[in-house]
Design a protein around this motif. Structure first.
Motif, PDB file in Angstrom:
ATOM      1  N   ASP A   1      90.321  74.747  42.979  1.00 24.77           N
ATOM      2  CA  ASP A   1      90.382  74.353  44.385  1.00 24.77           C
ATOM      3  C   ASP A   1      91.010  72.974  44.508  1.00 24.77           C
ATOM      4  OD1 ASP A   1      89.170  76.630  45.362  1.00 24.77           O
ATOM      5  OD2 ASP A   1      87.159  75.814  45.145  1.00 24.77           O
ATOM      6  N   ILE A   2      91.930  72.851  45.436  1.00 23.72           N
ATOM      7  CA  ILE A   2      92.545  71.554  45.722  1.00 23.72           C
ATOM      8  C   ILE A   2      91.790  70.936  46.887  1.00 23.72           C
ATOM      9  CG2 ILE A   2      94.624  70.390  46.518  1.00 23.72           C
ATOM     10  CD1 ILE A   2      96.251  72.539  45.080  1.00 23.72           C
ATOM     11  N   LYS A   3      91.313  69.715  46.689  1.00 27.24           N
ATOM     12  CA  LYS A   3      90.570  69.016  47.729  1.00 27.24           C
ATOM     13  C   LYS A   3      91.532  68.321  48.676  1.00 27.24           C
ATOM     14  CE  LYS A   3      86.583  69.904  45.925  1.00 27.24           C
ATOM     15  NZ  LYS A   3      85.686  70.844  46.488  1.00 27.24           N
ATOM     16  N   THR A   4      91.185  68.316  49.939  1.00 26.35           N
ATOM     17  CA  THR A   4      91.983  67.628  50.944  1.00 26.35           C
ATOM     18  C   THR A   4      91.313  66.295  51.251  1.00 26.35           C
ATOM     19  OG1 THR A   4      92.648  69.732  51.911  1.00 26.35           O
ATOM     20  CG2 THR A   4      92.942  67.767  53.270  1.00 26.35           C
ATOM     21  N   LEU A   5      92.075  65.227  51.177  1.00 26.35           N
ATOM     22  CA  LEU A   5      91.564  63.908  51.515  1.00 26.35           C
ATOM     23  C   LEU A   5      92.112  63.504  52.873  1.00 26.35           C
ATOM     24  CD1 LEU A   5      92.030  62.025  48.131  1.00 26.35           C
ATOM     25  CD2 LEU A   5      89.924  62.950  49.076  1.00 26.35           C
ATOM     26  N   TYR A   6      91.235  62.973  53.685  1.00 23.05           N
ATOM     27  CA  TYR A   6      91.626  62.527  55.016  1.00 23.05           C
ATOM     28  C   TYR A   6      91.538  61.008  55.078  1.00 23.05           C
ATOM     29  CZ  TYR A   6      91.003  67.429  56.153  1.00 23.05           C
ATOM     30  OH  TYR A   6      91.101  68.798  56.182  1.00 23.05           O
ATOM     31  N   PRO A   7      92.303  60.370  55.955  1.00 26.01           N
ATOM     32  CA  PRO A   7      92.200  58.918  56.088  1.00 26.01           C
ATOM     33  C   PRO A   7      90.830  58.525  56.656  1.00 26.01           C
ATOM     34  CG  PRO A   7      93.852  59.822  57.610  1.00 26.01           C
ATOM     35  CD  PRO A   7      93.314  60.948  56.816  1.00 26.01           C
ATOM     36  N   MET A   8      90.427  57.293  56.365  1.00 32.30           N
ATOM     37  CA  MET A   8      89.150  56.787  56.869  1.00 32.30           C
ATOM     38  C   MET A   8      89.300  56.345  58.314  1.00 32.30           C
ATOM     39  SD  MET A   8      87.520  54.303  54.036  1.00 32.30           S
ATOM     40  CE  MET A   8      88.617  54.049  52.669  1.00 32.30           C
ATOM     41  N   ASP A   9      88.208  56.468  59.062  1.00 30.14           N
ATOM     42  CA  ASP A   9      88.197  55.847  60.381  1.00 30.14           C
ATOM     43  C   ASP A   9      87.753  54.395  60.209  1.00 30.14           C
ATOM     44  OD1 ASP A   9      85.363  55.803  60.242  1.00 30.14           O
ATOM     45  OD2 ASP A   9      85.165  57.621  61.424  1.00 30.14           O
ATOM     46  N   MET A  10      87.770  53.647  61.281  1.00 33.28           N
ATOM     47  CA  MET A  10      87.476  52.211  61.199  1.00 33.28           C
ATOM     48  C   MET A  10      86.063  51.951  60.687  1.00 33.28           C
ATOM     49  SD  MET A  10      88.908  49.338  61.552  1.00 33.28           S
ATOM     50  CE  MET A  10      88.491  47.623  61.695  1.00 33.28           C
ATOM     51  N   LYS A  11      85.101  52.730  61.130  1.00 30.88           N
ATOM     52  CA  LYS A  11      83.719  52.554  60.681  1.00 30.88           C
ATOM     53  C   LYS A  11      83.616  52.795  59.178  1.00 30.88           C
ATOM     54  CE  LYS A  11      79.085  54.420  61.278  1.00 30.88           C
ATOM     55  NZ  LYS A  11      78.290  55.463  61.958  1.00 30.88           N
ATOM     56  N   GLU A  12      84.209  53.867  58.695  1.00 27.32           N
ATOM     57  CA  GLU A  12      84.179  54.152  57.256  1.00 27.32           C
ATOM     58  C   GLU A  12      84.858  53.050  56.458  1.00 27.32           C
ATOM     59  OE1 GLU A  12      84.336  59.038  57.286  1.00 27.32           O
ATOM     60  OE2 GLU A  12      86.193  57.903  57.435  1.00 27.32           O
ATOM     61  N   PHE A  13      85.963  52.536  56.976  1.00 24.97           N
ATOM     62  CA  PHE A  13      86.692  51.454  56.322  1.00 24.97           C
ATOM     63  C   PHE A  13      85.820  50.206  56.218  1.00 24.97           C
ATOM     64  CE2 PHE A  13      89.616  47.761  56.856  1.00 24.97           C
ATOM     65  CZ  PHE A  13      90.281  47.857  55.634  1.00 24.97           C
ATOM     66  N   MET A  14      85.164  49.844  57.317  1.00 30.13           N
ATOM     67  CA  MET A  14      84.324  48.655  57.329  1.00 30.13           C
ATOM     68  C   MET A  14      83.128  48.819  56.394  1.00 30.13           C
ATOM     69  SD  MET A  14      84.593  47.717  61.378  1.00 30.13           S
ATOM     70  CE  MET A  14      83.277  46.537  61.328  1.00 30.13           C
ATOM     71  N   LEU A  15      82.535  50.003  56.364  1.00 30.99           N
ATOM     72  CA  LEU A  15      81.413  50.253  55.458  1.00 30.99           C
ATOM     73  C   LEU A  15      81.858  50.177  53.998  1.00 30.99           C
ATOM     74  CD1 LEU A  15      79.540  53.109  57.363  1.00 30.99           C
ATOM     75  CD2 LEU A  15      78.830  50.714  57.111  1.00 30.99           C
ATOM     76  N   ALA A  16      83.056  50.686  53.705  1.00 26.65           N
ATOM     77  CA  ALA A  16      83.585  50.619  52.340  1.00 26.65           C
ATOM     78  C   ALA A  16      83.811  49.172  51.901  1.00 26.65           C
ATOM     79  CB  ALA A  16      84.893  51.409  52.243  1.00 26.65           C
TER      80      ALA A  16
END
Length: 50
Positions: free
Chosen positions: A2-17
C-alpha cells in the motif's frame, strides 16, 4: 504494498509540530471569547505563517 498518501499540514498542526501548544491554546481561547489576540502573540503567529 500500500502506498500512503501524505497531505500538507494545516496551521494548527504546523504550530503543534513546532512545540507551540500554548500559543494554539491561546488562539483557541481568544476565538471562544471573541477577543483579540495580544499583539505579541499575533506577531509570533504571523511570523510562523510566513
Amino acid at each position: 504494498m500500500d502506498i500512503k498518501t501524505l497531505y500538507p499540514m494545516d496551521m494548527k498542526e504546523f504550530m503543534l509540530a513546532l512545540g507551540e501548544k500554548d500559543l494554539v491554546e491561546q488562539i483557541k481561547s481568544c476565538l471562544q471569547a471573541n477577543a483579540p489576540l495580544p499583539s505579541t502573540s499575533h506577531t509570533v503567529v504571523t511570523q510562523l505563517y510566513r
